[in-house]
Design a protein around this motif. Structure first.
Motif, short mmCIF file in Angstrom:
data_model
loop_
_atom_site.label_atom_id
_atom_site.label_comp_id
_atom_site.label_asym_id
_atom_site.label_seq_id
_atom_site.Cartn_x
_atom_site.Cartn_y
_atom_site.Cartn_z
N VAL A 74 -26.22 -62.05 -37.64
CA VAL A 74 -26.71 -61.57 -38.94
C VAL A 74 -27.90 -62.43 -39.34
CG1 VAL A 74 -26.17 -61.36 -41.40
CG2 VAL A 74 -24.50 -60.64 -39.68
N ARG B 163 -28.74 -57.63 -42.60
CA ARG B 163 -29.21 -56.98 -41.38
C ARG B 163 -28.69 -57.74 -40.16
NH1 ARG B 163 -33.55 -53.18 -41.83
NH2 ARG B 163 -34.49 -53.18 -43.91
N VAL B 164 -28.42 -57.00 -39.10
CA VAL B 164 -28.03 -57.62 -37.84
C VAL B 164 -29.28 -57.87 -37.00
CG1 VAL B 164 -25.71 -56.65 -37.84
CG2 VAL B 164 -27.59 -55.35 -36.81
N SER C 244 -18.12 -52.12 -33.45
CA SER C 244 -18.25 -53.50 -33.89
C SER C 244 -17.51 -53.70 -35.21
CB SER C 244 -19.74 -53.85 -34.06
OG SER C 244 -20.37 -52.89 -34.90
N VAL D 172 -17.83 -56.11 -39.06
CA VAL D 172 -18.45 -57.09 -39.94
C VAL D 172 -17.33 -57.99 -40.45
CG1 VAL D 172 -19.77 -57.46 -42.04
CG2 VAL D 172 -20.23 -55.45 -40.61
N ARG E 90 -17.37 -50.89 -37.90
CA ARG E 90 -18.62 -50.17 -37.81
C ARG E 90 -18.70 -49.48 -36.45
NH1 ARG E 90 -18.78 -51.11 -42.51
NH2 ARG E 90 -20.52 -51.89 -43.78
N HIS F 117 -21.76 -48.23 -35.45
CA HIS F 117 -23.11 -48.50 -34.98
C HIS F 117 -23.83 -49.36 -36.01
CE1 HIS F 117 -27.04 -47.81 -33.10
NE2 HIS F 117 -27.52 -47.65 -34.32
N MET F 118 -24.57 -50.35 -35.55
CA MET F 118 -25.45 -51.15 -36.40
C MET F 118 -26.71 -51.48 -35.61
SD MET F 118 -23.00 -53.82 -38.53
CE MET F 118 -22.30 -54.63 -37.08
N GLU G 212 -31.76 -50.89 -39.64
CA GLU G 212 -30.96 -50.24 -40.68
C GLU G 212 -30.21 -51.29 -41.48
OE1 GLU G 212 -28.52 -47.37 -38.72
OE2 GLU G 212 -30.22 -46.41 -37.71
N GLU H 260 -27.54 -52.96 -43.72
CA GLU H 260 -26.10 -52.75 -43.89
C GLU H 260 -25.64 -53.35 -45.22
OE1 GLU H 260 -24.01 -51.22 -41.80
OE2 GLU H 260 -25.52 -50.79 -40.26
N ALA I 280 -21.42 -60.46 -37.48
CA ALA I 280 -21.21 -59.19 -36.78
C ALA I 280 -20.64 -59.49 -35.40
CB ALA I 280 -22.52 -58.42 -36.64
#
Length: 420
Positions: free
Chosen positions: A340, A362-363, A370, A372, A386, A388-389, A393, A395, A415
């Motif tokens: 992150v 943000r990752v 995955s 968080v 999650r 998808h990250m 994008e 989060e 993450a």
């Protein structure tokens, strides 16, 4: 008595939402300063659709989205000054600004919301080698030329960087008859929204070259060609991988920088991860009564999130004006853990958290299945699944107050991959 109860610096989507929320919160003497000749900020040149799906539950263009807020603001008593550029903001909430009709003025308020937005990184910031010829633009500058001035910037283009503005300009220039040869991205993943990769590149058969960069610019008066090379895991060009594109235009979409000159001069504590101010759960900076929101705080991917965050800042500023400073009880620091890059807010006052706090982050790489994970020291206090990250994008997670109460120390947001 102060000249105003609240001054909002910036009339883009962040400033508009903050001023409107402050008015709804009961504050009546509000001044909104905008350095451009019209309200709306960057939205005025974003003629594509895709705005408003979260906020208004319908798809709007940028000017339409801005128009919704401008119309709402027109029904209030907020004083708006366009062509008015803020020169300084002081800790005592005095703002010095200059405008054609009033010259240089200094006004005071009980609270200030900073909503100055962001600007693009330029060629000088990334040090691309080669000649200094015409035909090299930031993607946002090219967008303004095309959508507001009605001027084409070129006919054969290469785009360096896969930020959202660059992706959108790939489609826009193609629709206007230009030939976009490639979009070149230094990282092994795109920094733009997946929907823009599909709609702006794939739908028009524009290649996306990941792990590539421009290594030379050639041209005397006008750009003639660019050299593109593949890069290794350390982002260094790999000899022998060079490709040449004959083109007359290079668009740079290589990141955005929050416009925080006023914030730094003010003396507010800054976060090197976001290049914005350090804020509490209500968007208040380290200086009581001064709030920050929108792209001046953190670079967002969706304007709907800008509006939501800025509405919280405006409502908090109204509460400050009407009720004074918030309590100074126990404060949790929020930091970034594995994979992150940053978190906003960076601090949470437990007694002011209400039902809970939204944390944005943000990752730094692409994740599929995955989780968080939120920890306090070694103790895990929350886990969010999650599918998808991706770095492009933003989060967010919601931390209820009952979970915040479990924290013995500061919080870290990480993450992690989830094995099948």
């Amino acid at each position: 008595m102060r000249d105003y109860e609240l001054i909002v610096v910036g009339g883009g989507p962040a400033g508009l939402a903050a001023a409107l929320a402050a008015w709804d919160g009961g504050v009546r003497r509000i001044l909104l300063l905008e350095r451009d000749g019209a309200l709306g900020g960057i939205l005025n040149q974003c003629v594509h659709n895709g705005f408003g799906l979260h906020r208004f539950k319908e798809e709007l263009t940028g000017p339409e989205y801005a128009g919704r807020f401008i119309d709402l603001l027109a029904d209030t008593g907020v004083e708006v000054k366009t062509d008015a550029m803020a020169l300084s903001v002081a800790p005592d909430k005095t703002v010095r600004y200059v405008s054609p009709d009033g010259g240089c003025r200094t006004v005071g308020a009980e609270a200030v919301v900073l909503a100055m937005g962001c600007r693009e990184r330029t060629r000088g910031a990334i040090s691309v080698p080669g000649t200094r010829c015409a035909g090299i633009f930031t993607a946002g500058a090219a967008q303004r030329f095309l959508n507001i001035e009605g001027q084409m910037v070129g006919r054969r283009a290469v785009i360096l960087g896969s930020g959202d503005i660059g992706l959108i300009m790939a489609r826009r220039m193609t629709l206007e008859g230009a030939n976009v040869l490639a979009c070149v991205e230094l990282m092994p993943y795109s920094s733009g929204l997946n929907r823009n990769i599909v709609q702006c590149l794939q739908d028009f058969d524009i290649p996306l070259l990941l792990s590539h960069t421009v290594t030379n610019i050639v041209g005397r008066d006008r750009l003639e060609r660019v050299e593109v090379s593949q890069v290794d895991e350390n982002r260094r060009p790999i000899p022998g991988t060079e490709r040449t594109f004959d083109c007359d235009t290079l668009l740079l979409s290589v990141g955005l920088l929050p416009e925080n000159e006023l914030t730094r001069e003010l003396g507010a504590e800054m976060d090197l991860r976001t290049n914005g101010a350090v804020v509490y759960e209500n968007m208040e900076t380290s200086i009581p009564g001064i709030f920050a929101c929108g792209n001046v705080l953190q670079v967002h991917d969706l304007v709907d999130f800008v509006s939501g965050e800025s509405a919280r800042a405006g409502a908090a500023a109204a509460a400050y004006v009407l009720g004074g400073e918030r309590g100074s009880g126990r404060v949790l620091t929020v930091g970034n853990g594995a994979a992150v890059t940053y978190t906003v807010p960076q601090r949470i006052r437990l007694e002011a958290a209400g039902e809970g706090v939204q944390v944005f982050f943000r990752v730094n790489r692409v994740f599929e299945r995955s989780a968080v994970v939120v920890r306090s020291g070694e103790k895990q206090i929350a886990r969010y699944k999650r599918d998808h990250m991706a770095p492009g994008e933003m989060e967010h997670i919601f931390l209820p107050s009952k979970l915040l109460a479990l924290a013995e120390d500061g919080l870290t947001v990480s993450a992690e991959e989830v094995k099948a």
